[in-house]
Design an enzyme around this catalytic site. Structure first.
Site, PDB file in Angstrom:
ATOM      1  N   SER A  63       0.792  -1.235   0.000  1.00 20.54           N
ATOM      2  CA  SER A  63       0.000   0.000   0.000  1.00 20.54           C
ATOM      3  C   SER A  63       0.820   1.279   0.000  1.00 20.54           C
ATOM      4  O   SER A  63       0.250   2.362  -0.122  1.00 20.54           O
ATOM      5  CB  SER A  63      -0.971   0.012   1.186  1.00 20.54           C
ATOM      6  OG  SER A  63      -2.054  -0.859   0.943  1.00 20.54           O
ATOM      7  N   LYS A  66       0.164   3.449  -2.970  1.00 22.12           N
ATOM      8  CA  LYS A  66      -0.982   4.354  -3.074  1.00 22.12           C
ATOM      9  C   LYS A  66      -0.588   5.810  -3.287  1.00 22.12           C
ATOM     10  O   LYS A  66      -1.200   6.523  -4.087  1.00 22.12           O
ATOM     11  CB  LYS A  66      -1.860   4.229  -1.830  1.00 22.12           C
ATOM     12  CG  LYS A  66      -2.702   2.958  -1.775  1.00 22.12           C
ATOM     13  CD  LYS A  66      -3.547   2.899  -0.513  1.00 22.12           C
ATOM     14  CE  LYS A  66      -4.584   1.788  -0.581  1.00 22.12           C
ATOM     15  NZ  LYS A  66      -4.002   0.434  -0.580  1.00 22.12           N
ATOM     16  N   TYR A 174     -10.981   2.216   4.676  1.00 22.97           N
ATOM     17  CA  TYR A 174      -9.782   1.889   3.896  1.00 22.97           C
ATOM     18  C   TYR A 174     -10.070   0.717   2.964  1.00 22.97           C
ATOM     19  O   TYR A 174     -10.628  -0.302   3.396  1.00 22.97           O
ATOM     20  CB  TYR A 174      -8.652   1.538   4.862  1.00 22.97           C
ATOM     21  CG  TYR A 174      -7.309   1.414   4.230  1.00 22.97           C
ATOM     22  CD1 TYR A 174      -6.727   2.486   3.556  1.00 22.97           C
ATOM     23  CD2 TYR A 174      -6.596   0.228   4.306  1.00 22.97           C
ATOM     24  CE1 TYR A 174      -5.478   2.374   2.988  1.00 22.97           C
ATOM     25  CE2 TYR A 174      -5.341   0.107   3.743  1.00 22.97           C
ATOM     26  CZ  TYR A 174      -4.789   1.178   3.079  1.00 22.97           C
ATOM     27  OH  TYR A 174      -3.546   1.068   2.500  1.00 22.97           O
TER      28      TYR A 174
END
Length: 400
Positions: A63, A66, A174
């Site tokens: 992640s 991102k 999330y």
């Protein structure tokens, strides 16, 4: 050896020491606005062969992908190609077909309805569109277990076509929002997300070891992902992210080195400027690092699939918000990180922070599941704390 090298090197040595529990290996670095001020590696890439961890080791960064995807979205907005508040279905029509799940009926089938408003790209950046992850949400996990919903690890289009958990814009959750934001970028640019990143982010920053697909050189330097067993042992996994993925997953799909990622962090310290040309305008950066949530906060991420994650939260008891696309700590953190700083993490226990006020940033990389591994996460917090105690900090400046 400087005090900084000694203090941070000790943290790396401590977490890789033979007395269990430990991490197999770690690479960690700290930068100021101009240069890398610490880089270190300790332990091994895999407990199987004992190959030493090196500073050029390649990691699945999950992640922490991102923020790079978010940068490509902001570039589209800067150029007038993207209206962050327009319905995102105008760019990616499939988003107009997504429904809200209200639960399951007596037969165990999903109960779906139309959303009350359109998803916007701003909502995708802020994680308020309504998408989740199966390892943090019971409903998504049930869709996977009982209805064969593919995991996002498959990097398939089907893995993204999940229902919303609530009406867009009403809550922070999330999830796969940034994967969809990457699809918006692809639609606007007419190129795969990795191509856009390579041209518009990696080239000006000189990031030569970051990609959705491993080169031969990157594959030879890749660290193995390990599973932390209940007794603390580490088991190597045969887990490599799809190398010819149907979707370039903007939420988790990149491989990189810590040195490469530090170049990206340094760009955010420098208001979007980079050695090979500006990546973002200064005004874009200043707007992007502010809390974008209205009356909402970032809380604990609950463990739903224990093999993938523990309960996870940065700085429990303190207020956290979300920007484009980072967590913002709204209070001074116990590590020394001042309020208004940015940070986030990757599933295999990589962590970073960006402190634009005092001008330092850092990245800590291990390859361990589940997320929020106490040894790795605790080591990271010790690392950040030591950086603030010993780094020659720049003079504080007023930022966005």
């Amino acid at each position: 050896m400087s005090d900084l090298d000694a203090a941070l090197g000790k943290v790396l040595d401590d977490v890789t020491a033979d007395d269990a529990p430990r991490v197999p290996g770690v690479v960690a670095m700290v930068t100021d606005r101009d240069r890398t001020v610490f880089e270190g590696a300790a332990g091994v890439r895999s407990v199987t062969d004992g190959e030493p961890m090196t500073t050029d080791t390649v990691f699945a960064i999950f992640s922490t992908t991102k923020a790079i995807t978010g940068t490509t979205v902001l570039q589209c907005a800067e150029e007038g190609l993207l209206d962050l508040d327009a319905p995102a279905r105008e760019y990616v029509p499939e988003l107009g077909d997504i429904q809200v799940i209200e639960g399951f009926d007596d037969h165990g089938d999903p109960v779906l309805r139309a959303p009350k408003r359109d998803i916007t790209t701003r909502m995708l950046l802020l994680h308020t569109a309504g998408f989740g992850y199966d390892f943090f949400d019971e409903t998504y996990n049930r869709l996977g277990v009982e209805h064969d919903q593919p995991s996002v690890i498959t990097a398939s289009r089907a893995s993204l076509t999940t229902p919303l958990l609530f009406d867009p814009g009403t809550k922070w959750q999330y999830g796969t929002n940034i994967d969809w934001a990457g699809q918006v970028v692809e639609a606007i640019r007419g190129k795969r997300l990795g191509e856009v990143m390579a041209e518009r982010v990696f080239a000006p920053l000189g990031m030569r070891d970051t990609s959705f697909t491993l080169t031969g050189s990157m594959a030879a330097r890749r660290a193995t992902i390990h599973q932390r067993e209940d007794d603390g042992r580490l088991t190597p996994l045969d887990l490599v992210l799809p190398q010819d993925p149907e979707i370039h997953m903007g939420g988790h799909g990149l491989y990189s080195t810590v040195g490469d990622y530090l170049k990206f962090l340094r760009m955010w310290l420098n208001d979007g400027d980079a050695p090979g040309g500006r990546v973002l305008r200064a005004g874009t950066v200043q707007a992007a690092v502010c809390n974008g949530l209205e009356g909402q906060e970032v809380g604990m991420l609950p463990a739903v699939i224990p093999s993938l994650t523990n309960d996870a939260e940065f700085f429990p008891g303190q207020r956290k918000s979300w920007a484009y696309t980072f967590m913002v700590n709204e209070e001074d953190a116990p590590t020394g990180r001042p309020r208004g700083s940015l940070g986030w993490a990757g599933l295999a226990n990589s962590y970073y922070w960006i402190d634009r006020r005092t001008g330092i940033a850092g990245y800590w990389a291990t390859q361990i599941l589940p997320f929020a591994d106490p040894v790795s996460f605790g080591g990271y917090l010790d690392f950040e704390t030591a950086a603030y105690r010993h780094a020659p900090l720049a003079s504080p400046v007023q930022v966005g």
